[in-house]
Design an enzyme around this catalytic site. Structure first.
Site, PDB file in Angstrom:
ATOM      1  N   THR A 108      12.052   0.537  28.834  1.00  0.00           N
ATOM      2  CA  THR A 108      12.445   0.068  27.584  1.00  0.00           C
ATOM      3  C   THR A 108      12.461   1.930  26.892  1.00  0.00           C
ATOM      4  O   THR A 108      12.402   1.893  25.570  1.00  0.00           O
ATOM      5  CB  THR A 108      11.628  -0.729  27.138  1.00  0.00           C
ATOM      6  OG1 THR A 108      10.099  -0.744  27.139  1.00  0.00           O
ATOM      7  CG2 THR A 108      11.751  -2.023  27.358  1.00  0.00           C
ATOM      8  N   ASP A 202       9.607  16.184  34.828  1.00  0.00           N
ATOM      9  CA  ASP A 202       8.930  14.222  34.779  1.00  0.00           C
ATOM     10  C   ASP A 202       8.050  15.305  34.641  1.00  0.00           C
ATOM     11  O   ASP A 202       7.145  15.771  36.218  1.00  0.00           O
ATOM     12  CB  ASP A 202       9.170  13.567  35.434  1.00  0.00           C
ATOM     13  CG  ASP A 202       7.613  12.251  35.842  1.00  0.00           C
ATOM     14  OD1 ASP A 202       6.583  12.696  35.452  1.00  0.00           O
ATOM     15  OD2 ASP A 202       8.174  11.341  34.852  1.00  0.00           O
ATOM     16  N   ASP A 205       4.762  14.055  37.542  1.00  0.00           N
ATOM     17  CA  ASP A 205       5.737  14.175  38.832  1.00  0.00           C
ATOM     18  C   ASP A 205       5.447  16.033  39.761  1.00  0.00           C
ATOM     19  O   ASP A 205       5.004  16.509  40.552  1.00  0.00           O
ATOM     20  CB  ASP A 205       6.794  13.528  39.051  1.00  0.00           C
ATOM     21  CG  ASP A 205       7.059  11.927  39.177  1.00  0.00           C
ATOM     22  OD1 ASP A 205       5.658  11.480  39.180  1.00  0.00           O
ATOM     23  OD2 ASP A 205       7.996  11.420  38.893  1.00  0.00           O
TER      24      ASP A 205
HETATM   25  C1  PRP Z   1       5.393  10.935  30.727  1.00  0.00           C
HETATM   26  C2  PRP Z   1       4.438  12.156  28.993  1.00  0.00           C
HETATM   27  C3  PRP Z   1       3.989  11.816  28.147  1.00  0.00           C
HETATM   28  C4  PRP Z   1       5.398  10.561  27.648  1.00  0.00           C
HETATM   29  C5  PRP Z   1       6.054  10.864  27.038  1.00  0.00           C
HETATM   30  O1  PRP Z   1       3.917  10.723  30.813  1.00  0.00           O
HETATM   31  O2  PRP Z   1       3.456  13.095  29.972  1.00  0.00           O
HETATM   32  O3  PRP Z   1       2.724  10.640  28.262  1.00  0.00           O
HETATM   33  O4  PRP Z   1       5.855  10.208  29.056  1.00  0.00           O
HETATM   34  O5  PRP Z   1       7.265  10.403  26.452  1.00  0.00           O
HETATM   35  P1  PRP Z   1       7.069   9.668  24.927  1.00  0.00           P
HETATM   36  O6  PRP Z   1       6.903  10.310  23.707  1.00  0.00           O
HETATM   37  O7  PRP Z   1       8.770   9.252  25.416  1.00  0.00           O
HETATM   38  O8  PRP Z   1       6.714   8.304  24.941  1.00  0.00           O
HETATM   39  P2  PRP Z   1       4.735   9.307  31.752  1.00  0.00           P
HETATM   40  O9  PRP Z   1       4.685   7.598  31.248  1.00  0.00           O
HETATM   41  O10 PRP Z   1       6.128   9.975  32.530  1.00  0.00           O
HETATM   42  O11 PRP Z   1       3.474   8.624  32.709  1.00  0.00           O
HETATM   43  P3  PRP Z   1       2.715   9.870  33.862  1.00  0.00           P
HETATM   44  O12 PRP Z   1       2.520  10.925  33.245  1.00  0.00           O
HETATM   45  O13 PRP Z   1       1.292   8.935  34.187  1.00  0.00           O
HETATM   46  O14 PRP Z   1       4.092  10.066  34.933  1.00  0.00           O
HETATM   47  N1  URA Z   2       7.685  12.016  30.260  1.00  0.00           N
HETATM   48  C1  URA Z   2       7.912  12.929  30.563  1.00  0.00           C
HETATM   49  O1  URA Z   2       7.744  14.078  31.631  1.00  0.00           O
HETATM   50  N2  URA Z   2       9.141  14.438  30.721  1.00  0.00           N
HETATM   51  C2  URA Z   2      10.114  13.888  29.793  1.00  0.00           C
HETATM   52  O2  URA Z   2      11.429  14.886  29.321  1.00  0.00           O
HETATM   53  C3  URA Z   2      10.224  12.846  28.694  1.00  0.00           C
HETATM   54  C4  URA Z   2       9.328  12.364  28.891  1.00  0.00           C
END
Ligand code: PRP
Ligand code: URA
Length: 211
Positions: A108, A202, A205
Site C-alpha cells: 500500500t 532505499d 538499506d
Molecule cells: C523510508 C524513509 C521514510 C519513508 C518515506 O522508510 O526513510 O521514512 O520511507 O516514504 P514516504 O514519504 O512515502 O512515507 P522505510 O519505510 O523504507 O523504512 P526504513 O527506514 O526502516 O527502511
Molecule cells: N524510501 C526510501 O528510502 N527511498 C525512496 O525513494 C522512497 C521511500
C-alpha cells in the site's frame, strides 16, 4: 502554508551527488549523510532567536548573546532518520532525542507505526523531525500528527529531509501547514513503487547495509 527551504549549497550538492551514486557503500553513505546534516542544520537553525547575557572575558566585562528560548528535541523517523541524529547533536549537544518507528507497507506504501518514545517534556521543546526521504509524505505526515498528539505546539516543528518528491512536499504542506520543510534536493517524481526518481534508492538499506 509552511515554507519549503531547498538548501542548495555547493558542498551539500556535491556530497549528495556521491550519496546518490549506486556504487557508494554504506560507510561513505553514512559519513556523507552526517556531513550534509551538519551543513543543513546550520541553515535550519539560522533564525533561532538570541538574547543578551552578561559575561566576563579574561579581558573585560561584556554584553554577549546566547540562543534564547525553547530547548530542542531531535526526533528521527526509524530507521533512516537515525543517520541524521549525530550531525544534529554535533550542533546542538544538549538536545534530547526521541524516536518514531514507521515502516512503509510494501503493497500500500502507507506507513505502519511500530514505536514511539519521546522526551517527557516534548511539548515544551522546538522539534526537529528528521528523515532523509520525503516520498509520498505519508511517514512524515503521520509522525507530525503523532508529535502534535503528544502536545508539541503548532509552529514548533521543523522537518529536515535530504531528498523530497513533489508529492511528499504537497502532502506535508496540506496536512501540516504550520511546518517548514528543509531539504537538500527537490527531485522529479515518484515511480510505481513510490520510490523517488532519480532519488538515491532505499535510504535505510543503504545506510545500514541491509540489502
Ligand atoms: C523510508 C524513509 C521514510 C519513508 C518515506 O522508510 O526513510 O521514512 O520511507 O516514504 P514516504 O514519504 O512515502 O512515507 P522505510 O519505510 O523504507 O523504512 P526504513 O527506514 O526502516 O527502511
Ligand atoms: N524510501 C526510501 O528510502 N527511498 C525512496 O525513494 C522512497 C521511500
Amino acid at each position: 502554508m509552511g515554507t519549503l527551504h531547498v538548501l542548495e549549497h555547493p558542498l551539500i550538492i556535491h556530497k549528495l551527488t556521491i550519496m546518490r551514486e549506486r556504487n557508494t557503500g554504506s560507510k561513505d553513505f553514512r559519513q556523507l549523510l552526517n556531513e550534509i546534516t551538519m551543513l543543513m542544520g546550520y541553515e535550519l537553525t539560522r533564525d533561532f532567536p538570541l538574547e543578551d547575557v552578561e559575561i566576563d572575558t579574561p579581558v573585560a566585562h561584556m554584553t554577549a548573546k546566547k540562543i534564547k528560548g525553547k530547548k530542542v528535541a531531535v526526533i528521527p523517523i526509524l530507521r533512516a532518520g537515525l543517520g541524521m541524529v549525530d550531525g544534529l547533536l554535533g550542533l546542538i549537544p544538549a538536545a534530547k532525542v526521541g524516536h518514531i518507528g514507521l515502516y512503509r507497507d510494501p503493497d500500500t506504501h502507507k506507513p505502519v507505526e511500530y514505536y514511539c518514545k519521546l522526551p517527557h517534556d516534548i511539548e515544551k521543546r522546538t522539534v526537529i523531525l528528521c528523515d532523509p526521504m520525503l516520498a509520498t509524505g505519508g511517514s512524515a505526515s503521520d509522525a507530525l500528527s503523532m508529535l502534535k498528539a503528544k502536545g508539541v505546539m503548532p509552529g514548533a516543528i521543523r522537518l529536515l529531509c535530504l531528498v523530497a518528491a513533489p508529492e511528499g512536499v504537497a502532502k506535508v504542506q496540506a496536512d501540516h501547514p504550520d511546518v517548514d520543510i528543509y531539504t537538500a534536493a527537490m527531485d522529479e517524481r515518484l515511480n510505481e513503487h513510490a520510490y523517488i526518481v532519480p532519488g538515491l534508492g532505499d535510504a535505510g538499506d543503504r545506510l545500514f547495509g541491509t540489502k
